[in-house]
Design an enzyme around this catalytic site. Structure first.
Site, short mmCIF file in Angstrom:
data_model
loop_
_atom_site.label_atom_id
_atom_site.label_comp_id
_atom_site.label_asym_id
_atom_site.label_seq_id
_atom_site.Cartn_x
_atom_site.Cartn_y
_atom_site.Cartn_z
N ASP A 14 -11.85 6.83 -0.53
CA ASP A 14 -11.14 7.37 0.62
C ASP A 14 -9.84 7.99 0.10
OD1 ASP A 14 -10.46 7.67 3.46
OD2 ASP A 14 -8.96 6.14 3.04
N ASP A 16 -6.39 9.18 2.16
CA ASP A 16 -5.10 8.73 2.68
C ASP A 16 -5.07 7.21 2.74
OD1 ASP A 16 -2.57 8.78 3.70
OD2 ASP A 16 -3.03 10.05 5.40
#
Length: 335
Positions: A14, A16
């Site tokens: 992932d 952020d």
């Protein structure tokens, strides 16, 4: 002891909260990803940016990333649309360049109005999406799918999105507005649904990927659905409280402080049952947590806060009681 990366042939990261926060790389993330030396895919629900734009952002931190290394929810949405839209077909797009670029790559026409008779609607977040865009999608989706209506695909259902000023409504909120108008739900391509994870696995030919995320309800739940190994890193959204109360589908295989721990030995919590009292002890390092019936309490804090959190998680997760039926001591609640 083993390491989280043992046997892994692909890191799925992932962005952020894992690799960066806003414009800045998270401390140690770039160095750790580079040092491990395992191929990496960068997974994002963000439909506002193209894969090339995301790759450029990551490259600015010193990572070696091409557009092919970035797997986006618009790309996964295209795979869903491919079952419905003919060659050269028309797609009503609610969103920005991250979506329109993918639609055009497939040879489909981007339209913005229901009167242009689209073959499908695809919806993703972009800051400029407004009432007129939502209204046109609603007009195009008035007829239910089982009565001859057209398909509706959403890139993701994230209710919120972090921006510079704080937490703002995300794509899920905007999809909900259309849903309210048409009494229909879309197919969803992004996390926590399977399509985006399947796309990453297939693109890289991975047999044993490791999903690394900071949100239990998207990263971890989605990878668990896709039957991938999961790792939660404590540099983003979800912390101890969310981990302790996580339902089964949102529980990660590994919990680490930051990405420096990716390729270090991972201590599995030790479980000891004391027959005389009926208590069970869970230990990680010096941390010790006791479970007695439906009560969980800290016996000894670890040298690292994370050791105590991990011991408490296993004590709660392996209990026969639902979290709402358990009595957690004040020091557990304060983790």
């Amino acid at each position: 002891m083993s390491r989280p990366t043992d046997g892994v042939d692909l890191l799925i990261l992932d962005l952020d909260g894992v690799v960066y926060k806003g414009r800045h790389a998270i401390p140690h993330a770039v160095e750790a990803i580079t040092r491990v030396g395992i191929p990496a895919a960068y997974l994002t629900n963000n439909a506002a940016r193209t894969d090339a734009q995301v790759a450029e952002h990551l490259t600015s931190f010193g990572l070696r990333v091409t557009a092919e290394d970035v797997v986006t929810s618009p790309q996964a949405a295209m795979n869903l649309l491919a079952h419905h839209v003919p060659d050269g077909g028309r797609v009503l797009v609610v969103g920005g360049e991250g979506l329109t670029s993918e639609v055009e790559k497939r040879g489909w026409q981007v339209v913005r109005k229901a009167s242009e008779e689209p073959h499908a609607v695809v919806q993703g977040f972009a800051p400029h999406v407004g009432w007129q865009d939502l209204a046109q999608a609603s007009f195009a989706l008035q007829v239910p799918l089982d009565r001859g209506g057209i398909p509706w695909v959403a890139t993701n259902m994230d209710w919120t999105i972090p921006v510079e000023g704080g937490i703002a409504p995300g794509n899920g909120t905007l999809v909900s507005a259309v849903h309210t108008a048409v009494s229909r739900l879309p197919e969803v391509a992004g996390k926590p649904e399977r399509p985006i994870f399947q796309l990453a696995r297939e693109r890289f030919g991975a047999k044993n990927p490791l999903m690394i995320g900071d949100r239990l309800d998207t990263d971890i739940e989605g990878a668990n659905k896709a039957r991938m190994r999961t790792l939660h890193v404590m540099t983003g959204v979800d912390g101890a409280k969310q981990l302790l109360s996580a339902p089964k589908m949102r529980r990660p295989d590994f919990i680490i402080e930051d990405l420096r721990d990716l390729d270090t030995d991972y201590e599995v919590p030790r479980e000891t049952y004391e027959k005389s009292t009926g208590d069970t002890y869970f230990e990680v390092g010096r941390a010790a947590v006791r479970r007695s019936g439906n009560r969980v309490e800290i016996v000894r804090a670890g040298d690292r806060h994370l050791d105590t959190v991990r011991a408490a998680c296993v004590a709660i997760w392996t209990s026969e009681f639902n979290i709402h039926g358990m009595h957690l001591s004040k020091d557990i609640l304060a983790l």
